[in-house]
Design a protein around this motif. Structure first.
Motif, PDB file in Angstrom:
ATOM      1  N   VAL A  21       0.861  -1.320  -0.298  1.00 49.01           N
ATOM      2  CA  VAL A  21      -0.194  -0.189   0.027  1.00 49.01           C
ATOM      3  C   VAL A  21       0.824   1.115   0.065  1.00 49.01           C
ATOM      4  CG1 VAL A  21      -1.809  -1.251   1.225  1.00 49.01           C
ATOM      5  CG2 VAL A  21      -0.643   0.395   2.108  1.00 49.01           C
ATOM      6  N   GLY A  22       2.553   1.769   0.357  1.00 54.08           N
ATOM      7  CA  GLY A  22       2.555   2.074   0.116  1.00 54.08           C
ATOM      8  C   GLY A  22       4.837   1.700  -0.172  1.00 54.08           C
ATOM      9  N   HIS A  23       5.158   2.351  -0.452  1.00 52.99           N
ATOM     10  CA  HIS A  23       6.652   2.670  -0.958  1.00 52.99           C
ATOM     11  C   HIS A  23       7.169   3.318  -1.333  1.00 52.99           C
ATOM     12  CE1 HIS A  23       9.271   2.051  -4.569  1.00 52.99           C
ATOM     13  NE2 HIS A  23      10.160   0.981  -3.534  1.00 52.99           N
ATOM     14  N   TYR A  24       8.856   3.129  -0.925  1.00 54.82           N
ATOM     15  CA  TYR A  24       9.423   4.623  -1.172  1.00 54.82           C
ATOM     16  C   TYR A  24      10.854   4.365  -1.046  1.00 54.82           C
ATOM     17  CZ  TYR A  24      11.249   4.839   3.597  1.00 54.82           C
ATOM     18  OH  TYR A  24      11.954   4.457   5.434  1.00 54.82           O
ATOM     19  N   THR A  25      12.360   4.618  -1.850  1.00 56.28           N
ATOM     20  CA  THR A  25      13.455   4.707  -2.420  1.00 56.28           C
ATOM     21  C   THR A  25      13.756   6.193  -1.906  1.00 56.28           C
ATOM     22  OG1 THR A  25      12.563   3.658  -4.329  1.00 56.28           O
ATOM     23  CG2 THR A  25      15.134   4.370  -3.820  1.00 56.28           C
ATOM     24  N   ASN A  26      15.007   5.399  -0.501  1.00 56.55           N
ATOM     25  CA  ASN A  26      15.969   6.917  -0.122  1.00 56.55           C
ATOM     26  C   ASN A  26      17.469   6.614  -1.095  1.00 56.55           C
ATOM     27  OD1 ASN A  26      18.125   7.302   1.299  1.00 56.55           O
ATOM     28  ND2 ASN A  26      17.043   7.150   2.991  1.00 56.55           N
ATOM     29  N   LYS A  27      17.790   6.877  -1.679  1.00 52.57           N
ATOM     30  CA  LYS A  27      18.665   7.017  -2.889  1.00 52.57           C
ATOM     31  C   LYS A  27      20.441   6.902  -2.100  1.00 52.57           C
ATOM     32  CE  LYS A  27      16.001   7.908  -6.793  1.00 52.57           C
ATOM     33  NZ  LYS A  27      15.882   8.407  -8.760  1.00 52.57           N
ATOM     34  N   THR A  28      19.880   7.911  -0.751  1.00 53.75           N
ATOM     35  CA  THR A  28      21.458   7.993  -0.688  1.00 53.75           C
ATOM     36  C   THR A  28      22.052   6.990   0.183  1.00 53.75           C
ATOM     37  OG1 THR A  28      20.579  10.809   0.213  1.00 53.75           O
ATOM     38  CG2 THR A  28      22.163   9.603   1.701  1.00 53.75           C
TER      39      THR A  28
END
Length: 156
Positions: A117-124
């Motif tokens: 139901v949700g997702h994010y990417t931390n590129k750092t």
């Protein structure tokens, strides 16, 4: 208007929590509490464990699921999740929610019919976090994933 950001001490934070609880009670007509903490023992050692607690409404939040590496891919995680879902249903829970990082259990939870139901990417820091839910009416009434009584038991 003069406002200042301040650091709260424990007593002040407890007061804020109390005020939030009072506010929530206006919107949640019932109070549910409870937790589920189960594990799997092998040769006198705990090799896997799961912890979850009821948050608000009829929602169970799973904070911890872990199986020692040597015991993975043997159905132990599935067995704990199945036992937890059965206990949650007995408690009156409607929704189970959890989160996991990309290197942990994304495919495992998908295989158990949890929906992202949700997702994010931390590129750092080069990671992704996924948020899952499962509605309990979707749980099938079967012993699939349960361990036989010779190998394990649970009594949450």
């Amino acid at each position: 208007m003069d406002y200042n950001i301040v650091y709260l001490n424990e007593s002040q934070m407890n007061e804020i929590e109390t005020q939030l609880d009072e506010f929530d009670q206006k919107h949640i007509p019932y109070k549910m509490e409870g937790n589920i903490s189960i594990g799997i023992e092998h040769n006198g050692q705990i090799i896997a464990g799961l912890n979850a607690c009821i948050t608000a409404f009829r929602i169970l939040y799973v904070s911890t699921v872990f199986v020692q590496e040597d015991f993975r891919r043997k159905g132990l995680g599935r067995a704990m999740m199945s036992a937890m879902e059965c206990e949650a249903e007995k408690m009156g829970v409607d929704i189970i929610r959890l989160d996991t990082f990309d290197y942990q259990g994304v495919n495992f939870y998908k295989s158990l019919d949890y929906k992202i139901v949700g997702h994010y990417t931390n590129k750092t820091d080069n990671f992704e976090e996924f948020f899952f839910i499962k509605y309990l009416p979707q749980i099938k009434k079967s012993s699939a994933g349960a361990l036989d009584s010779e190998n394990a038991s649970h009594s949450p």
